[in-house]
Design a protein around this motif. Structure first.
Motif: not given
Length: 617
Positions: A595-610
């Motif tokens: 789940t963490v990997a999926k979230i980071e894969a989806l939000l990473g391209p938005l250039n937002l720190k998580i």
């Protein structure tokens, strides 16, 4: 305006204007000269409320001069002196404005928006080193007396509470007490000159905390006189004051300009257009007191348009500033009164309008106008370090740079000057307005957006201003702002936030179609349009775009995550720090590393720190 002067003739008259014609060496000196010139002429008519039959207080130039001198001499007697800073929270009224000008005679007035959070006002008092605070008397309905008392209790440096008429109580001093029995005609302190600081104006752009601009007498006199040259120098004018004194439009242009020319000012109640009934009765009051010109902001002009019932008006010139004027509003005034609203462009740091639509020429809706007398305005390209690169050609967009004797002395905190003054530009000191714009072939300035507000879609720069102007032309929209929403494919997509007119419903598809038909480039059409009860604004009432960017990012994150089953038990929100940097905070217990990997894969391209905040079940 058939038969009137040409643009070339007006431009030549602007260029020929001389600073030696300034009507004084300080604001007090300008008022003193008019008191000698027109001793028995009405200087101020003070309306206590918005009723048409209200009984107004009045004062002549001679009596106003004496009252200013009395108030300043009383401050001297208390131990205040040249250069001392006086915090000003009084309402718009004759007594209040008398104190404002007296503070500029003795030292430095610090006009503050009384609706700011008291803690912020306290910060301003401490930053400026204010020794005294001016307010209305204890019985005043505006609340400034109680505000002053509370500030004195939390700011040790505020030694004196100066009351401007009315009950001063035990711990304050009424500067105007016994005024009817005095005829002071000589100020006993050091008279200020052109280079002395007259005011510290708190100002704010797209950030929440205000900076404090230092404006000299030369700055304020130049800004006021320049505006007068662009309009009229005729002393036989009656000009209403409906702007607050904590705004340079009120504390500089609308008030100083009127009195430095020997005109008559009508104060439109202590609370101006927050006063019940003022918008409804404005046109009748204009006829009663024979207003000849009116300076205000676009939102007020829109409100007054709705209350106009026909019959014409004595007002010959309408002048707007502070925010973008919708072209449709200008056209409405032109159709009704034969003269549109003449828009000007400027800011606190320029002491007023550095560009104007001259009153002698037809208004050009949407343009800030031509360069004002005594100013120099250029559109330039800056390099990555903010240094001057070259001047732009006509029609080419760049940063708006301003120079001249109306340009401020710098911020009180000198570290905030960094990036404001342009390095490497030939000639005098130049400031970067922070705005983008272009000059057309006739020399009219068109502001296209804020440098930092550009929306970058796939490497393509989109100015938010055309989007905002287009939406403001729609009858269902009363306020609008465009920002970039994070997008995985192109970096940012334009979105808009709007405030709807009373009774209107959001029809997002129709508004998008409206924009698409009218915007100069299809890429600027907002992909989403969100309705808010009101757009967020800074303490200085400018739209606070960092909050809109946060809301846009929140919408992007929600659209990305909310349909993914493994994220159903998570809660996310977008946060913004003091610099406007965005980050996604996710709360809950992720179902696993996938789940963490999926979230980071989806939000990473938005250039937002998580960031994650796990919670216990």
């Amino acid at each position: 305006m058939a038969g009137g002067p040409t643009l070339e003739e007006v431009s030549a008259s602007f260029a020929a204007a001389q600073l030696r014609d300034l009507p004084g060496v300080s604001i007090y000196d300008a008022i003193r000269r008019q008191a000698e010139r027109f001793p028995q002429k009405l200087a101020v008519i003070d309306l206590p409320d918005a009723r048409i039959d209200t009984v107004a207080a009045t004062i002549t130039y001679q009596a106003l001069h004496a009252a200013i001198v009395q108030a300043a001499n009383r401050m001297l007697a208390l131990g205040l002196g040249a250069g001392d800073r006086i915090l000003y929270v009084a309402p718009n009224c004759l007594a209040g404005l008398t104190g404002f000008w007296a503070a500029q005679l003795l030292g430095v007035v610090v006009p503050v928006n009384p609706f700011l959070d008291p803690a912020m006002i306290g910060d301003i008092a401490r930053a400026t080193g204010a020794r005294a605070i001016m307010s209305a008397g204890r019985e005043g309905a505006d609340g400034s007396f109680d505000l002053a008392r509370s500030l004195i209790s939390i700011v040790p440096g505020l030694e004196f509470h100066l009351v401007l008429g009315g009950d001063a109580g035990e711990n304050a001093v009424d500067l105007l007490a016994g005024q009817e029995n005095r005829s002071d005609d000589a100020y006993l302190g050091r008279h200020p000159g052109l280079d002395d600081i007259a005011a510290y104006f708190p100002t704010g752009g797209t950030t929440g905390a205000p900076k404090i601009a230092r404006l000299s007498h030369r700055n304020l006199l130049t800004g006021a006189f320049s505006s007068a040259v662009a309009s009229t120098l005729d002393p036989a004018q009656v000009v209403p004051l409906g702007l607050p004194m904590f705004h340079v439009g009120g504390g500089g242009i609308a008030s100083t300009r009127t009195l430095m020319l020997g005109q008559t000012m009508v104060i439109l109640t202590p609370a101006a257009f927050r006063t019940p009934g003022l918008a409804e009765n404005f046109w009748a009051l204009a006829d009663k007191y024979a207003f000849t010109q009116f300076i205000s902001v676009p939102t007020v002009f829109a409100d007054l348009l709705a209350t106009y019932r026909g019959g014409g008006t004595t007002i010959r010139h309408f002048i707007a500033g502070a925010s973008k004027l919708p072209a449709s509003l200008c056209k409405s005034y032109e159709n009704l009164f034969g003269s549109g609203i003449h828009e000007g462009y400027g800011m606190t740091e320029t002491s007023g309008f550095c560009c104007v639509n001259p009153s002698a020429l037809p208004a050009r809706p949407g343009s800030g106008g031509i360069t004002s007398p005594f100013y120099d305005v250029r559109v330039v390209l800056l390099d990555a370090q903010g240094r001057f690169a070259r001047e732009c050609e006509a029609g080419e967009t760049g940063n708006i740079a301003i120079s001249g004797p109306g340009v401020f002395e710098g911020y009180l905190d000198a570290s905030q000057d960094a990036g404001k003054f342009i390095a490497g530009m030939p000639g005098s000191r130049w400031i970067d307005s922070g705005d983008l714009g272009r000059f057309d072939a006739d020399g009219y300035l068109w502001v296209t957006g804020r440098d930092k507000d550009l929306i970058i879609r796939g490497g393509h720069n989109i100015d938010p201003a055309p989007i905002e102007e287009t939406l403001l032309d729609h009858p269902d929209i009363v306020d609008a702002a465009a920002v970039g929403m994070p997008d995985a494919r192109v970096g940012e997509m334009p979105v808009a936030f709007v405030q709807l007119a009373a009774g209107a419903q959001l029809d997002e598809a129709a508004l998008k179609a409206f924009c698409q038909q009218r915007l100069p480039e299809r890429a600027g059409t907002p992909v989403r349009i969100f309705a808010l009860d009101a757009l967020p604004r800074t303490a200085m009432r400018k739209i606070f775009k960092p909050e809109l960017r946060r809301l846009a990012a929140q919408a992007a994150v929600t659209a990305t995550l909310h349909d993914i089953p493994s994220t159903q038990d998570l809660v996310w929100r977008v946060l913004s720090d003091d610099r406007g940097c965005l980050a996604v905070e996710i709360s809950g217990a992720p179902s696993g590393p996938d789940t963490v990997a999926k979230i980071e894969a989806l939000l990473g391209p938005l250039n937002l720190k998580i960031t994650y905040r796990e919670t216990c079940s």
